[in-house]
Design a protein around this motif. Structure first.
Motif, PDB file in Angstrom:
ATOM      1  N   VAL A  25       0.882  -1.167   0.000  1.00  0.00           N
ATOM      2  CA  VAL A  25       0.000   0.000   0.000  1.00  0.00           C
ATOM      3  C   VAL A  25       0.917   1.213   0.000  1.00  0.00           C
ATOM      4  N   THR A  26       0.581   2.220  -0.785  1.00  0.00           N
ATOM      5  CA  THR A  26       1.430   3.409  -0.882  1.00  0.00           C
ATOM      6  C   THR A  26       0.825   4.583  -0.111  1.00  0.00           C
ATOM      7  N   PRO A  27       1.599   5.673   0.068  1.00  0.00           N
ATOM      8  CA  PRO A  27       1.032   6.864   0.714  1.00  0.00           C
ATOM      9  C   PRO A  27      -0.137   7.467  -0.061  1.00  0.00           C
ATOM     10  N   ALA A  28      -0.273   7.105  -1.342  1.00  0.00           N
ATOM     11  CA  ALA A  28      -1.347   7.659  -2.171  1.00  0.00           C
ATOM     12  C   ALA A  28      -2.665   6.901  -2.027  1.00  0.00           C
ATOM     13  N   GLU A  29      -2.679   5.812  -1.269  1.00  0.00           N
ATOM     14  CA  GLU A  29      -3.894   5.010  -1.110  1.00  0.00           C
ATOM     15  C   GLU A  29      -5.066   5.885  -0.702  1.00  0.00           C
ATOM     16  N   HIS A  30      -6.207   5.674  -1.338  1.00  0.00           N
ATOM     17  CA  HIS A  30      -7.454   6.422  -1.109  1.00  0.00           C
ATOM     18  C   HIS A  30      -7.430   7.837  -1.697  1.00  0.00           C
ATOM     19  N   LEU A  31      -6.301   8.250  -2.307  1.00  0.00           N
ATOM     20  CA  LEU A  31      -6.166   9.647  -2.723  1.00  0.00           C
ATOM     21  C   LEU A  31      -5.941   9.836  -4.219  1.00  0.00           C
ATOM     22  N   ARG A  32      -5.050   9.038  -4.836  1.00  0.00           N
ATOM     23  CA  ARG A  32      -4.746   9.178  -6.254  1.00  0.00           C
ATOM     24  C   ARG A  32      -3.902   8.002  -6.718  1.00  0.00           C
ATOM     25  N   LEU A  33      -3.664   7.952  -8.030  1.00  0.00           N
ATOM     26  CA  LEU A  33      -2.737   6.963  -8.566  1.00  0.00           C
ATOM     27  C   LEU A  33      -1.348   7.278  -8.019  1.00  0.00           C
ATOM     28  N   PRO A  34      -0.625   6.296  -7.465  1.00  0.00           N
ATOM     29  CA  PRO A  34       0.694   6.583  -6.895  1.00  0.00           C
ATOM     30  C   PRO A  34       1.717   6.968  -7.941  1.00  0.00           C
ATOM     31  N   ASP A  35       2.608   7.903  -7.584  1.00  0.00           N
ATOM     32  CA  ASP A  35       3.721   8.239  -8.470  1.00  0.00           C
ATOM     33  C   ASP A  35       4.924   7.364  -8.107  1.00  0.00           C
ATOM     34  N   LEU A  36       6.041   7.627  -8.755  1.00  0.00           N
ATOM     35  CA  LEU A  36       7.217   6.779  -8.581  1.00  0.00           C
ATOM     36  C   LEU A  36       7.697   6.759  -7.130  1.00  0.00           C
ATOM     37  N   ASN A  37       7.703   7.921  -6.487  1.00  0.00           N
ATOM     38  CA  ASN A  37       8.158   7.976  -5.092  1.00  0.00           C
ATOM     39  C   ASN A  37       7.193   7.256  -4.163  1.00  0.00           C
ATOM     40  N   ASP A  38       5.887   7.378  -4.450  1.00  0.00           N
ATOM     41  CA  ASP A  38       4.896   6.654  -3.653  1.00  0.00           C
ATOM     42  C   ASP A  38       5.135   5.149  -3.738  1.00  0.00           C
ATOM     43  N   VAL A  39       5.436   4.683  -4.956  1.00  0.00           N
ATOM     44  CA  VAL A  39       5.688   3.254  -5.160  1.00  0.00           C
ATOM     45  C   VAL A  39       6.885   2.803  -4.316  1.00  0.00           C
ATOM     46  N   LYS A  40       7.940   3.615  -4.338  1.00  0.00           N
ATOM     47  CA  LYS A  40       9.123   3.282  -3.543  1.00  0.00           C
ATOM     48  C   LYS A  40       8.783   3.206  -2.062  1.00  0.00           C
ATOM     49  N   GLU A  41       8.066   4.199  -1.559  1.00  0.00           N
ATOM     50  CA  GLU A  41       7.707   4.202  -0.141  1.00  0.00           C
ATOM     51  C   GLU A  41       6.847   2.986   0.212  1.00  0.00           C
ATOM     52  N   GLY A  42       5.937   2.632  -0.682  1.00  0.00           N
ATOM     53  CA  GLY A  42       5.093   1.464  -0.440  1.00  0.00           C
ATOM     54  C   GLY A  42       5.886   0.175  -0.427  1.00  0.00           C
ATOM     55  N   ILE A  43       6.833   0.040  -1.356  1.00  0.00           N
ATOM     56  CA  ILE A  43       7.669  -1.161  -1.421  1.00  0.00           C
ATOM     57  C   ILE A  43       8.482  -1.308  -0.134  1.00  0.00           C
ATOM     58  N   VAL A  44       9.144  -0.226   0.265  1.00  0.00           N
ATOM     59  CA  VAL A  44      10.005  -0.303   1.452  1.00  0.00           C
ATOM     60  C   VAL A  44       9.188  -0.653   2.691  1.00  0.00           C
ATOM     61  N   ALA A  45       8.033  -0.010   2.861  1.00  0.00           N
ATOM     62  CA  ALA A  45       7.193  -0.307   4.025  1.00  0.00           C
ATOM     63  C   ALA A  45       6.768  -1.769   4.038  1.00  0.00           C
ATOM     64  N   SER A  46       6.408  -2.304   2.874  1.00  0.00           N
ATOM     65  CA  SER A  46       5.975  -3.705   2.796  1.00  0.00           C
ATOM     66  C   SER A  46       7.131  -4.661   3.034  1.00  0.00           C
ATOM     67  N   LYS A  47       8.313  -4.321   2.515  1.00  0.00           N
ATOM     68  CA  LYS A  47       9.480  -5.181   2.740  1.00  0.00           C
ATOM     69  C   LYS A  47       9.847  -5.225   4.223  1.00  0.00           C
ATOM     70  N   ILE A  48       9.717  -4.094   4.899  1.00  0.00           N
ATOM     71  CA  ILE A  48       9.975  -4.065   6.346  1.00  0.00           C
ATOM     72  C   ILE A  48       8.987  -4.988   7.065  1.00  0.00           C
ATOM     73  N   ALA A  49       7.701  -4.866   6.716  1.00  0.00           N
ATOM     74  CA  ALA A  49       6.671  -5.693   7.354  1.00  0.00           C
ATOM     75  C   ALA A  49       6.928  -7.176   7.101  1.00  0.00           C
ATOM     76  N   ALA A  50       7.236  -7.522   5.856  1.00  0.00           N
ATOM     77  CA  ALA A  50       7.454  -8.925   5.505  1.00  0.00           C
ATOM     78  C   ALA A  50       8.662  -9.490   6.243  1.00  0.00           C
ATOM     79  N   HIS A  51       9.750  -8.712   6.277  1.00  0.00           N
ATOM     80  CA  HIS A  51      10.972  -9.201   6.923  1.00  0.00           C
ATOM     81  C   HIS A  51      10.779  -9.327   8.434  1.00  0.00           C
ATOM     82  N   ALA A  52      10.098  -8.360   9.035  1.00  0.00           N
ATOM     83  CA  ALA A  52       9.832  -8.435  10.479  1.00  0.00           C
ATOM     84  C   ALA A  52       9.010  -9.672  10.803  1.00  0.00           C
ATOM     85  N   ALA A  53       8.046  -9.990   9.944  1.00  0.00           N
ATOM     86  CA  ALA A  53       7.213 -11.174  10.156  1.00  0.00           C
ATOM     87  C   ALA A  53       8.023 -12.454   9.997  1.00  0.00           C
ATOM     88  N   ASP A  54       8.925 -12.480   9.021  1.00  0.00           N
ATOM     89  CA  ASP A  54       9.756 -13.679   8.821  1.00  0.00           C
ATOM     90  C   ASP A  54      10.623 -13.957  10.045  1.00  0.00           C
TER      91      ASP A  54
END
Length: 433
Positions: A328-357
């Protein structure tokens, strides 16, 4: 022996090249992996026509995987910008990309994506139906929907979200639940509208066996979509969500009987205290099939920061059994995500996935954390940057305010705890001034 899907091969005791690759990536005994694939508790989405794929496994005992959503819309129909997001996703090592394009002729972009991407590719054929068929929603026939599924399968799509569980029984349960936010699934809402306007049963439910035949032919994993996922914490774990989940459990077994691999999709928005129970419930009702969750977002009041609300929920969900996180990106519920939003979403999800592992005790998950901690003890900045999820950002922060002493950072300077302790343990004198 002939086989069509990874599941069928595993049932027959055949080691495919995809099973071999996943066994090596996950450092899992190949016989154990074969048993998990044969039983449906692990999937390896690998369309026979996706030749650039680097196979990944999703499910029990494996590392938590993440998915990136992208694609054009009517307001932002710029395929070149979407392909920049594709390249960024691959650079960050995401395992999956979903093309959710819903405007115009999407097949050219999808073909380029499949040809280029080593990550598995997913789609939601329902999004593409109107543009592909050039018909308005009410004019589309049940069999028309299957034509779109087959077109995506032939192109090389590895998994497809199919909202087959929102049948007439589930719709009645939804109507009786009087939700605060009703249906928030785009594909689910379109199917609901089609059912209500035509009076017909959900075509993906009514013609489920024909659908499975198409998916079997190309080894497309079905991702059973949760049309009635909660779109607010108020609606989580309600009758509509659970009634659809019961339907998805039955559909899972029907797919397995035809050797079709299955993912099951889950919430949505959900309060923290409900997440663990929902993961247990899904695994029980869906017979241990891998669980794919969007978030869940743990509060509804953080637009602009929903990559954080999602990462909190995703970490808890994955630690309690979810296998696949949709970013999920910072643009969720607001607009189509831009490139930076995509990066922020990827990093947040990778942190969550790794913490869970780490919490799940996945083999080798802690190793890179231990390496980072050792590098911090030695104050080796280059090594620290090499282990960081986003090494570029870490370096930029460090170099933006450089310390006078390279064996510290600008926050503590010569009072750095690591520096002080290292000097004392090395028999050196600590001088601050």
């Amino acid at each position: 022996m002939n086989y069509k899907t990874q599941m069928e091969a595993a049932k027959l005791g055949i080691i495919t090249k995809e099973i071999q690759v996943v066994s090596e990536k996950e450092n899992m005994d190949i016989n154990k992996l074969m048993d998990l694939v044969a039983s449906g508790r692990v999937v390896i989405p690998a369309n026979i026509n996706h030749t650039s794929l680097s196979p990944e496994g999703i499910g029990e005992g494996l590392k938590t995987k993440i998915n990136v959503n992208l694609g054009v819309s009517g307001d932002c129909a710029y395929y070149d910008k979407e392909f920049e997001k594709v390249k960024l996703s691959i650079e960050f090592g995401v395992e999956s990309i979903m093309d959710l394009s819903n405007y115009g002729k999407t097949n050219t972009f999808r073909k380029q994506l499949i040809d280029y991407s080593p990550a598995m590719i997913g789609t939601v054929p329902m999004y593409d139906a109107i543009g592909y068929l050039e018909k308005d929603l009410m004019d589309i026939s049940a069999k028309d929907f299957l034509k779109v599924v087959e077109a995506h399968a032939k192109q090389g799509v590895d998994f497809m979200t199919i909202h087959a569980g929102i049948n007439k029984r589930a719709v009645e349960s939804f109507k009786n639940s009087k939700r605060l936010t009703n249906i928030v699934s785009r594909g689910g809402s379109l199917l609901f509208a089609w059912m209500e306007m035509t009076g017909n049963e959900n075509p993906f439910y009514e013609y489920y066996d024909e659908l499975l035949d198409i998916l079997y032919e190309y080894d497309v994993t079905i991702s059973l979509g949760d049309a009635l996922r909660p779109g607010s914490i108020h609606d989580s774990t309600d009758a509509g969500q659970i009634s659809e989940l019961i339907e998805l459990g039955a559909l899972t077994k029907r797919a397995w009987d035809k050797h079709v691999q299955v993912l099951v999709e889950g919430p949505g928005h959900m309060a923290l205290n409900e997440i663990a129970a929902n993961m247990t419930l899904q695994k029980r009702l869906c017979h241990g099939a891998p669980f794919y969750v969007l978030g869940p977002l743990v509060t509804d009041i953080a637009p602009g920061y929903d990559h954080i609300t999602s990462a909190i929920g995703g970490a808890i969900a994955a630690a309690n059994g979810a296998d696949f996180l949709c970013y999920v990106t910072p643009a969720e519920h607001l607009r189509l995500p831009d490139l930076n939003d995509v990066k922020e979403g990827i990093v947040a999800s990778k942190i969550a996935a790794h913490a869970a592992d780490i919490a799940k005790g996945v083999a080798g998950a802690r190793e890179i954390d231990n390496k980072m901690s050792d590098a911090r003890r030695r104050i080796d900045w280059e090594e620290m940057f090499s282990y960081a999820i986003d090494s570029k950002k870490a370096r930029e922060y460090f170099e933006s305010t450089p310390p006078t002493d390279k064996h510290s950072c600008s926050m503590c300077g010569k009072m750095c705890a690591m520096r002080t302790t290292n000097k004392i343990l090395n028999g050196e004198k600590v001088e601050i001034l």
